[in-house]
Design a protein around this motif. Structure first.
Motif, short mmCIF file in Angstrom:
data_model
loop_
_atom_site.label_atom_id
_atom_site.label_comp_id
_atom_site.label_asym_id
_atom_site.label_seq_id
_atom_site.Cartn_x
_atom_site.Cartn_y
_atom_site.Cartn_z
N PHE A 1 -0.20 10.91 -9.16
CA PHE A 1 -0.46 12.07 -8.31
C PHE A 1 -1.40 11.71 -7.17
CE2 PHE A 1 1.82 14.21 -11.44
CZ PHE A 1 1.96 15.57 -11.15
N ASP A 2 -2.43 10.93 -7.43
CA ASP A 2 -3.34 10.48 -6.36
C ASP A 2 -2.57 9.72 -5.29
OD1 ASP A 2 -5.58 11.60 -7.53
OD2 ASP A 2 -6.33 9.69 -8.34
N PHE A 3 -1.70 8.82 -5.71
CA PHE A 3 -0.91 8.04 -4.78
C PHE A 3 -0.04 8.94 -3.90
CE2 PHE A 3 2.97 5.73 -3.64
CZ PHE A 3 2.44 4.63 -2.99
N LEU A 4 0.51 9.99 -4.48
CA LEU A 4 1.37 10.92 -3.75
C LEU A 4 0.60 11.97 -2.96
CD1 LEU A 4 4.07 11.53 -6.52
CD2 LEU A 4 4.29 10.10 -4.46
N GLY A 5 -0.72 12.00 -3.15
CA GLY A 5 -1.54 13.00 -2.45
C GLY A 5 -1.38 14.39 -3.04
N GLU A 6 -1.03 14.44 -4.30
CA GLU A 6 -0.82 15.71 -4.99
C GLU A 6 -1.94 15.95 -6.00
OE1 GLU A 6 1.55 17.92 -4.33
OE2 GLU A 6 2.50 16.64 -2.83
N ASP B 1 -1.37 5.69 -21.95
CA ASP B 1 -2.44 6.49 -21.35
C ASP B 1 -1.83 7.44 -20.32
OD1 ASP B 1 -4.84 7.52 -20.56
OD2 ASP B 1 -5.66 5.63 -19.82
N THR B 2 -1.10 8.41 -20.84
CA THR B 2 -0.31 9.31 -20.01
C THR B 2 -1.16 10.01 -18.96
OG1 THR B 2 1.13 9.66 -21.91
CG2 THR B 2 1.38 11.17 -20.05
N ARG B 3 -2.27 10.58 -19.37
CA ARG B 3 -3.09 11.36 -18.44
C ARG B 3 -3.57 10.51 -17.26
NH1 ARG B 3 -5.80 16.06 -18.04
NH2 ARG B 3 -5.27 16.72 -20.14
N SER B 4 -4.15 9.36 -17.52
CA SER B 4 -4.70 8.57 -16.41
C SER B 4 -3.58 7.98 -15.55
CB SER B 4 -5.66 7.49 -16.90
OG SER B 4 -4.99 6.52 -17.63
N GLU B 5 -2.43 7.64 -16.16
CA GLU B 5 -1.34 7.09 -15.36
C GLU B 5 -0.73 8.17 -14.46
OE1 GLU B 5 0.98 3.80 -14.08
OE2 GLU B 5 -1.00 4.08 -14.94
N GLU C 1 0.83 -1.21 0.00
CA GLU C 1 0.00 0.00 0.00
C GLU C 1 0.86 1.27 0.00
OE1 GLU C 1 0.95 -0.97 4.16
OE2 GLU C 1 0.13 -2.18 2.52
N ARG C 2 2.15 1.12 0.32
CA ARG C 2 3.06 2.27 0.34
C ARG C 2 3.92 2.35 -0.91
NH1 ARG C 2 6.41 2.35 5.55
NH2 ARG C 2 7.01 4.32 4.64
N VAL C 3 3.64 1.47 -1.87
CA VAL C 3 4.44 1.40 -3.10
C VAL C 3 3.51 1.48 -4.30
CG1 VAL C 3 5.99 -0.05 -4.47
CG2 VAL C 3 6.19 -0.02 -1.97
N LEU C 4 3.92 2.25 -5.28
CA LEU C 4 3.17 2.31 -6.53
C LEU C 4 4.12 1.92 -7.66
CD1 LEU C 4 0.52 3.16 -8.02
CD2 LEU C 4 1.66 5.37 -8.39
N PHE C 5 3.77 0.87 -8.36
CA PHE C 5 4.57 0.46 -9.51
C PHE C 5 4.05 1.20 -10.73
CE2 PHE C 5 5.34 -3.01 -6.58
CZ PHE C 5 6.70 -3.19 -6.73
#
Length: 131
Positions: free
Chosen positions: A52-57, A43-47, A30-34
């Motif tokens: 950004f969601d994962f980083l809280g940004e 799909d640049t925008r959604s990735e 849960e603390r790692v995003l691959f």
């Protein structure tokens, strides 16, 4: 780290990915995003939104433009600008290089889901012309 040949490159790639999987398991998935290069290209925008969601940004179009304006470097997929040009470079390797890679890092390629099995290394359509 700059690999000198297929043996060195395969070993480094497998070791780096093994370490990433080990760290993820140790600190908690849960603390790692691959993030995969090919998903950023396709799909640049959604990735980027996912990152950004994962980083809280907060995602911004500026960030998207920055990624889209810069060519990728040192990717196993070569320079790809769209899903149509996204082909793994390992499909272009010689039969000997594919065999070397499978022996050293083939299981990691499967673990990461890049291939389903090792048939990619022997498929006739992947063999270089004249072999």
């Amino acid at each position: 780290v700059e690999p000198q040949d297929i043996v060195d490159g395969s070993r480094i790639w497998a070791e780096f990915n093994e370490e990433a999987l080990h760290v993820a398991a140790r600190i908690g998935n849960e603390r790692v995003l691959f993030v995969r290069f090919e998903r950023i290209v396709m799909d640049t925008r959604s990735e980027l939104n996912r990152l950004f969601d994962f980083l809280g940004e907060t995602f911004s179009d500026e960030s998207l433009a920055h990624i889209q304006d810069h060519k990728p470097m040192n990717s196993s997929f070569g320079v790809a600008t769209s899903a149509e040009t996204l082909t793994p470079r390992w499909h272009d390797w010689s039969e000997d290089d594919r065999a070397t890679f499978i022996a050293i890092a083939g299981d990691m390629l499967l673990r990461l889901g890049y291939e389903r099995d090792h048939s990619w290394a022997t498929a006739p359509e992947l063999r270089p012309a004249g072999r």
